[in-house]
Design a protein around this motif. Sequence first.
Motif, PDB file in Angstrom:
ATOM      1  N   GLY B  32     -10.920  15.622  -5.637  1.00  0.00           N
ATOM      2  CA  GLY B  32     -10.697  16.201  -4.439  1.00  0.00           C
ATOM      3  C   GLY B  32     -11.815  16.960  -3.630  1.00  0.00           C
ATOM      4  O   GLY B  32     -11.969  17.226  -2.565  1.00  0.00           O
ATOM      5  N   GLN B  34     -15.166  15.375  -3.026  1.00  0.00           N
ATOM      6  CA  GLN B  34     -16.104  14.585  -2.381  1.00  0.00           C
ATOM      7  C   GLN B  34     -15.475  14.038  -1.244  1.00  0.00           C
ATOM      8  O   GLN B  34     -14.174  13.860  -1.119  1.00  0.00           O
ATOM      9  N   ASP B  36     -16.459  11.043   1.637  1.00  0.00           N
ATOM     10  CA  ASP B  36     -17.181   9.750   1.891  1.00  0.00           C
ATOM     11  C   ASP B  36     -17.565   9.963   3.405  1.00  0.00           C
ATOM     12  O   ASP B  36     -16.933  10.338   4.362  1.00  0.00           O
ATOM     13  N   GLN B  39     -15.611   8.175   6.131  1.00  0.00           N
ATOM     14  CA  GLN B  39     -14.305   8.525   6.265  1.00  0.00           C
ATOM     15  C   GLN B  39     -14.182   9.992   5.999  1.00  0.00           C
ATOM     16  O   GLN B  39     -13.385  10.470   5.098  1.00  0.00           O
ATOM     17  N   SER B  44      -9.574  13.863  -0.188  1.00  0.00           N
ATOM     18  CA  SER B  44      -9.587  12.399  -0.572  1.00  0.00           C
ATOM     19  C   SER B  44      -9.439  11.340   0.642  1.00  0.00           C
ATOM     20  O   SER B  44      -9.099  12.037   1.831  1.00  0.00           O
ATOM     21  N   ASP B  45      -9.751  10.403   0.396  1.00  0.00           N
ATOM     22  CA  ASP B  45      -9.702   9.226   1.514  1.00  0.00           C
ATOM     23  C   ASP B  45      -8.245   8.974   1.721  1.00  0.00           C
ATOM     24  O   ASP B  45      -7.531   8.440   0.873  1.00  0.00           O
ATOM     25  N   LYS B  46      -7.871   9.372   2.984  1.00  0.00           N
ATOM     26  CA  LYS B  46      -6.300   9.130   3.271  1.00  0.00           C
ATOM     27  C   LYS B  46      -6.424   7.775   4.163  1.00  0.00           C
ATOM     28  O   LYS B  46      -7.319   7.245   5.006  1.00  0.00           O
ATOM     29  N   ILE B  47      -5.724   6.788   3.325  1.00  0.00           N
ATOM     30  CA  ILE B  47      -5.672   5.413   4.079  1.00  0.00           C
ATOM     31  C   ILE B  47      -4.954   5.240   5.137  1.00  0.00           C
ATOM     32  O   ILE B  47      -3.888   5.387   5.164  1.00  0.00           O
ATOM     33  N   PRO B  48      -5.655   5.007   6.350  1.00  0.00           N
ATOM     34  CA  PRO B  48      -4.794   4.981   7.525  1.00  0.00           C
ATOM     35  C   PRO B  48      -4.385   3.598   7.921  1.00  0.00           C
ATOM     36  O   PRO B  48      -4.809   2.607   7.467  1.00  0.00           O
ATOM     37  N   GLU B  49      -3.236   3.584   8.493  1.00  0.00           N
ATOM     38  CA  GLU B  49      -2.779   2.311   8.850  1.00  0.00           C
ATOM     39  C   GLU B  49      -2.004   2.377   9.989  1.00  0.00           C
ATOM     40  O   GLU B  49      -1.193   3.014  10.377  1.00  0.00           O
ATOM     41  N   GLN B  50      -2.505   1.358  11.007  1.00  0.00           N
ATOM     42  CA  GLN B  50      -1.845   1.085  12.100  1.00  0.00           C
ATOM     43  C   GLN B  50      -0.735   0.259  12.028  1.00  0.00           C
ATOM     44  O   GLN B  50      -0.928  -0.706  11.665  1.00  0.00           O
ATOM     45  N   LYS B  51       0.424   1.032  12.198  1.00  0.00           N
ATOM     46  CA  LYS B  51       1.850   0.008  11.819  1.00  0.00           C
ATOM     47  C   LYS B  51       2.265  -0.740  13.200  1.00  0.00           C
ATOM     48  O   LYS B  51       1.919  -0.527  14.094  1.00  0.00           O
ATOM     49  N   VAL B  52       1.856  -2.123  12.756  1.00  0.00           N
ATOM     50  CA  VAL B  52       2.430  -3.108  13.621  1.00  0.00           C
ATOM     51  C   VAL B  52       3.917  -3.368  13.808  1.00  0.00           C
ATOM     52  O   VAL B  52       4.248  -3.933  12.842  1.00  0.00           O
ATOM     53  N   ALA B  53       4.317  -2.776  14.714  1.00  0.00           N
ATOM     54  CA  ALA B  53       5.963  -2.961  14.910  1.00  0.00           C
ATOM     55  C   ALA B  53       6.164  -4.289  15.877  1.00  0.00           C
ATOM     56  O   ALA B  53       4.986  -4.844  16.163  1.00  0.00           O
TER      57      ALA B  53
END
Lengths: 422, 183
Positions: B32, B34, B36, B39, B44-53
Amino acid sequence: MKKQFTVICLLLLLFTIHCSLFTVAEAKVYIDITSPGAKKLPIAIFDLEGTSGKEISEIIRDDLTFTGLFIYIDKASYIESVLQSFKPINWTPLGIEAVVKGNVLEEKNLTATITLYDTFEGKEIFKKQYQAEKDLLRQLSHNIANDIYKALTGKSGIFRSKIAFVAEDNGEKSIYIMDWDGHRIKKLGLKGTLVLTPHWSPDSTKIIYSSERGRQWGIFLINFSRMTDKKIFDAKGINMAGDFFPKGDSFVFSSSKDGTPDIFTFNMDDGRVRKITSSYGIDVSPAVSPDGEYIAFVSDRGGSPQVYLMRSDGNEVRRLTFEGSYNTSPSWSPLGDRIVFSGRRGGKNHICIIKPDGSELTQLTEHGNNEDPSFSPDGRYITFSSDRDGTKGVYLMRANGEAQKEITPKGLRAFGPRWSPN
Amino acid sequence: MRRFWIFLVLIVFVSYGCQQRVATKPDGQPSGQQQDSSQAQKGSDKIPEQKVASVESKDLSTKAVQEKEGMFKDILFDFDKYDVKDIYKPVLQSVSSWMTKNGSAKLSIEGHCDERGTNEYNLALGDRRAKAVKDSLVSFGVPSSKIDMISYGEEKPLCKEQNEDCWSKNRRAHFVILEKAGK
């Protein structure tokens, strides 16, 4: 006072140099992917501790091995266990140069902690924590693979990129999107009897494509940030979308609105259309170079369909392909140093690659009909469609033709793939 | 006091200059701490995701015309060619005389190709075939405004086997009569 200031300036300069030197020294490149004869890097990847650890590790392993830059060393030969602390001596005799260890916690979210080790220098290369919602396990794993790839090659990985394509379901064609590895296929629900190859905007937030609806070919724009799909151009005849220009505010297309198929540009801000070629025959499939300066396109002005190059304003037209009597579907590499296209060889269409000066023509496929090629954002891979197994499907290969594989499910008639720019 | 400020500037500058190093520095801490640089998010690195509806769209065009097919023979072409052969003159003549008798009718010419070419080029070729037939009809006296064209490339084959006999049937210009519906 002045002297003091000079000393401080000098000190500052020294520290800066020191820091930048240190940074350069730290950013060691383990594999020089730019050198053609680079040796593959042997890597050990543990199954992460935790319920979904194995699944995550397998995705990382698949990502890294597809690049052809790594040799994955099987778990059976590991002396160290995932729980034991990292000792270089456990790895160097096996010739393993990098080791991936870690764990994953599954609570509300997934939390993975990953350490990448350099066995020869006996040190950590990085230790990082990743968090994601549970249904984003694949994206989390691809992110880890991207970081490992970046740490070892110094270049950005493509493991979070996507491929847009056209597929047919019950006689109806639609635009689909999937991860680059063929997982998480999503149909965008756009209906049309005929749909052509989608083209991404440079920031990957939009797609343009052509579709026939009500006896007219129109160009449509999907905007992912607004989740909208609207017609942005139509005219009599065929209207087929080509690539965006690098700024993302205009694109190139072909249209027969003035009689015969010619190349035009479309400005999205004011809807202005500009004609850039004018020939008696067919000018079609325009592809914009990464710097926006050139357009590759297909023309039959020489008697058979061949790939031509011109300046983006339509000047300095010259023929690029001379071998074979049917060369179509050109697309540029991200560096602009190669053009990939579909060429008819021995009665079948094959993926071929050529330099913009016309040299180093190479055929990359051997079986079936292979069409619609497009490069990955790092230029190392090519996606294309092939019917070598009966039904058309989307395939991947390395840009030298190695490791060809189908990524869409058998039975789904899929074609026209385009790799997202990022 | 002045020295203090200079010292402070120095610290800031040095740590800024070394930021790259911090990002890749081996980290013994359990978690926790460190970040990057690419990002930079807390922890921590939160993984983003653009949800494709699902993108939904409606086809707003309504069929206001009735289509009649099969009144005229198809005009066939050689591979990768779009010139109308002389043997089709009788077909063109009968189309043109029908059009003269039926002044309110509109004609749509569909251009088609065999499957061997590539998608986009075939659409252009089909378009060119439809145009070649239209040009011939215009030379026979049919008003240009009465003729529509549409290319389907290789997308609507008449015959689905993979042999020359079949391919030759698919390389065609096909006539469809469009009449206003609702009469």
